[in-house]
Design a protein around this motif. Sequence first.
Motif, mmCIF file in Angstrom:
data_model
loop_
_atom_site.group_PDB
_atom_site.id
_atom_site.type_symbol
_atom_site.label_atom_id
_atom_site.label_comp_id
_atom_site.label_asym_id
_atom_site.label_seq_id
_atom_site.Cartn_x
_atom_site.Cartn_y
_atom_site.Cartn_z
ATOM 1 N N ALA A 441 0.819 -1.220 0.000
ATOM 2 C CA ALA A 441 0.000 0.000 0.000
ATOM 3 C C ALA A 441 0.847 1.263 0.000
ATOM 4 C CB ALA A 441 -0.934 -0.012 1.205
ATOM 5 N N TYR A 442 1.944 1.242 0.728
ATOM 6 C CA TYR A 442 2.800 2.435 0.827
ATOM 7 C C TYR A 442 3.339 2.833 -0.546
ATOM 8 C CZ TYR A 442 6.655 5.422 2.402
ATOM 9 O OH TYR A 442 7.513 6.475 2.585
ATOM 10 N N GLU A 443 3.912 1.898 -1.270
ATOM 11 C CA GLU A 443 4.482 2.195 -2.580
ATOM 12 C C GLU A 443 3.397 2.519 -3.608
ATOM 13 O OE1 GLU A 443 7.410 0.112 -0.212
ATOM 14 O OE2 GLU A 443 5.392 -0.511 -0.765
ATOM 15 N N ILE A 444 2.296 1.759 -3.588
ATOM 16 C CA ILE A 444 1.217 1.978 -4.553
ATOM 17 C C ILE A 444 0.611 3.369 -4.391
ATOM 18 C CG2 ILE A 444 -1.101 1.219 -5.241
ATOM 19 C CD1 ILE A 444 -0.212 -1.648 -4.443
ATOM 20 N N LEU A 445 0.350 3.765 -3.131
ATOM 21 C CA LEU A 445 -0.251 5.081 -2.891
ATOM 22 C C LEU A 445 0.735 6.205 -3.196
ATOM 23 C CD1 LEU A 445 -2.418 4.541 0.315
ATOM 24 C CD2 LEU A 445 -3.186 4.887 -2.026
ATOM 25 N N ASN A 446 2.010 5.991 -2.883
ATOM 26 C CA ASN A 446 3.013 7.008 -3.218
ATOM 27 C C ASN A 446 3.042 7.255 -4.729
ATOM 28 O OD1 ASN A 446 4.041 7.976 -0.828
ATOM 29 N ND2 ASN A 446 5.651 6.445 -0.666
ATOM 30 N N GLU A 447 2.982 6.160 -5.487
ATOM 31 C CA GLU A 447 2.974 6.283 -6.948
ATOM 32 C C GLU A 447 1.707 6.979 -7.441
ATOM 33 O OE1 GLU A 447 3.183 3.282 -10.799
ATOM 34 O OE2 GLU A 447 3.910 2.579 -8.842
ATOM 35 N N LYS A 448 0.584 6.624 -6.798
ATOM 36 C CA LYS A 448 -0.712 7.222 -7.161
ATOM 37 C C LYS A 448 -0.717 8.723 -6.872
ATOM 38 C CE LYS A 448 -5.613 6.055 -6.681
ATOM 39 N NZ LYS A 448 -6.568 5.152 -6.010
ATOM 40 N N ILE A 449 -0.185 9.093 -5.707
ATOM 41 C CA ILE A 449 -0.122 10.506 -5.316
ATOM 42 C C ILE A 449 0.824 11.266 -6.245
ATOM 43 C CG2 ILE A 449 0.655 12.083 -3.485
ATOM 44 C CD1 ILE A 449 -0.276 9.895 -1.469
ATOM 45 N N GLU A 450 1.953 10.649 -6.576
ATOM 46 C CA GLU A 450 2.939 11.289 -7.456
ATOM 47 C C GLU A 450 2.341 11.534 -8.842
ATOM 48 O OE1 GLU A 450 7.415 10.349 -9.177
ATOM 49 O OE2 GLU A 450 6.665 9.236 -7.435
ATOM 50 N N THR A 451 1.606 10.555 -9.359
ATOM 51 C CA THR A 451 0.958 10.709 -10.667
ATOM 52 C C THR A 451 -0.065 11.835 -10.641
ATOM 53 O OG1 THR A 451 1.243 8.339 -11.090
ATOM 54 C CG2 THR A 451 -0.370 9.499 -12.445
#
Length: 501
Positions: A441-451
């Motif tokens: 979840a940490y990496e997926i959400l970070n990527e989602k937020i960055e996008t």
Amino acid sequence: MAGTEDFFDHIEKGYATKGDYINMGAAMLNGEAVKNAFVKIPLKTLNRHGLIAGATGTGKTKTLQVLAENLSDKGIPVMLMDLKGDLSGLAQPSPGHAKIDERHEKIGFPFEASSFPVEILSLSEQDGVKLRATVSEFGPVLLSRILDLSETQSGIVSVVFKYCDDQKMPLLDLKDFKKVLQYATGTGKAEFTKEYGRISTSSTGAILRKIIELEQQGAELFFGEKSFDVNDLTRIDDEGRGYINILRLTDIQDRPKLFSTFMLSLLAEIYDTFPEQGDSDKPELILFIDEAHLIFKEASKALLDQIESIVKLIRSKGIGLYFVTQNPTDVPNDVLSQLGLKVQHALRAFTAKDRKAIKLTAENYPESEYYDTKEVLTSLGIGEALISALDEKGRPTPLAATLLRAPMSRMDVLTKKELNEVVNSSSLVKKYGEIIDRESAYEILNEKIETAEKLAEKEKNKPAVRKTTKRASTRQNPVIKVLTSATFIRGVLGVLKKVMR
């Protein structure tokens, strides 16, 4: 002496057993051991839980050691908590001593030294098999109870778990869980509100503070992968002896929240994993919880309810729980009432509170015509204890002040070299030694937020396009104005008339 013969018959009849058993020692009368008056605990009833209690220095740890050794010999795996670091000696045979031989002569059987198969486990950075579990494995209910959350906050935790399930986001460690909480009231607020309803920032803030409190006790080492498989606690060696799994807790004595978190998760995992065993001849696994007051002292009401439920239900899975503490009053009454075996070492009456505790403790044991229980409780020596157990039909055995047998293994810690040998020869250390940090979840959400942030920035930097619309001119073209004038039309018509004439 007739009194001694009657007492011998009383003990022999009360502790008679048809199946296999553990011999704890010889019953005592008037402060002296009665030879061959063996106090035997049937293996059949060992999943009915138990208590080892007594003041500091009265021999509780050695009693735990004796039980662990004999269970291992009978092919029953054991897990025990080593808070003081003095149980690793189970891996080496006792060097023996003249006083040990003298004690066993009084009991009625010879002393035999032996070592046992040992596995060293660790919750911290100490050497040993690393015990870990993921946040997902805890589930929303157990995690909420551990964090002592309100009903509203528990609801938010359930929503977080549901969101991660829906989005296929693994919740592995605490940073994953914290990230989802922050996302729910930040970048993903609109998404959460649309799908699951509004989430209060103040509530998520309170939950985050509880998580940070848990992290400060070292919980980040416990949450994560590779998850420990509880079936690895039930291993048997090549000689048919159960492994003694020693969880070293010497460096987390001052972190009871982590200790109680681990214990509750372990019990819940065992209960969910192990099959129903029914009424079998011996238990599947025995767990000894040393310094048990650490669990109950820090537990909330909801957490206590959870512990009590597990204690009541887990014995049907063939699991026995044994609490080791200084005073029986450290254990809640609802739990105490579930304990079949009680081994009570001496208590000391230094204060009025101590005397009251002794009186309450004495009332927990069956009445005996051979003992004044309150008096015996304060006069027992080191390595002596009052024992009350259950026979094979589940009935309480006669109360017996017992001269306990000595441990067969070393009554001292392993040297650094010996400890390293145990750890290095372990297949489980290799199995759980690797720390896995896969995408969660940490990496997926970070990527989602960055996008999302990149899109927003791109939209912000796009040049503005000015839209211009031509207004229709109300001013008429001069030529058209002349051609459409009434004077011009009349002149044209006049010329036409003349031509036609």
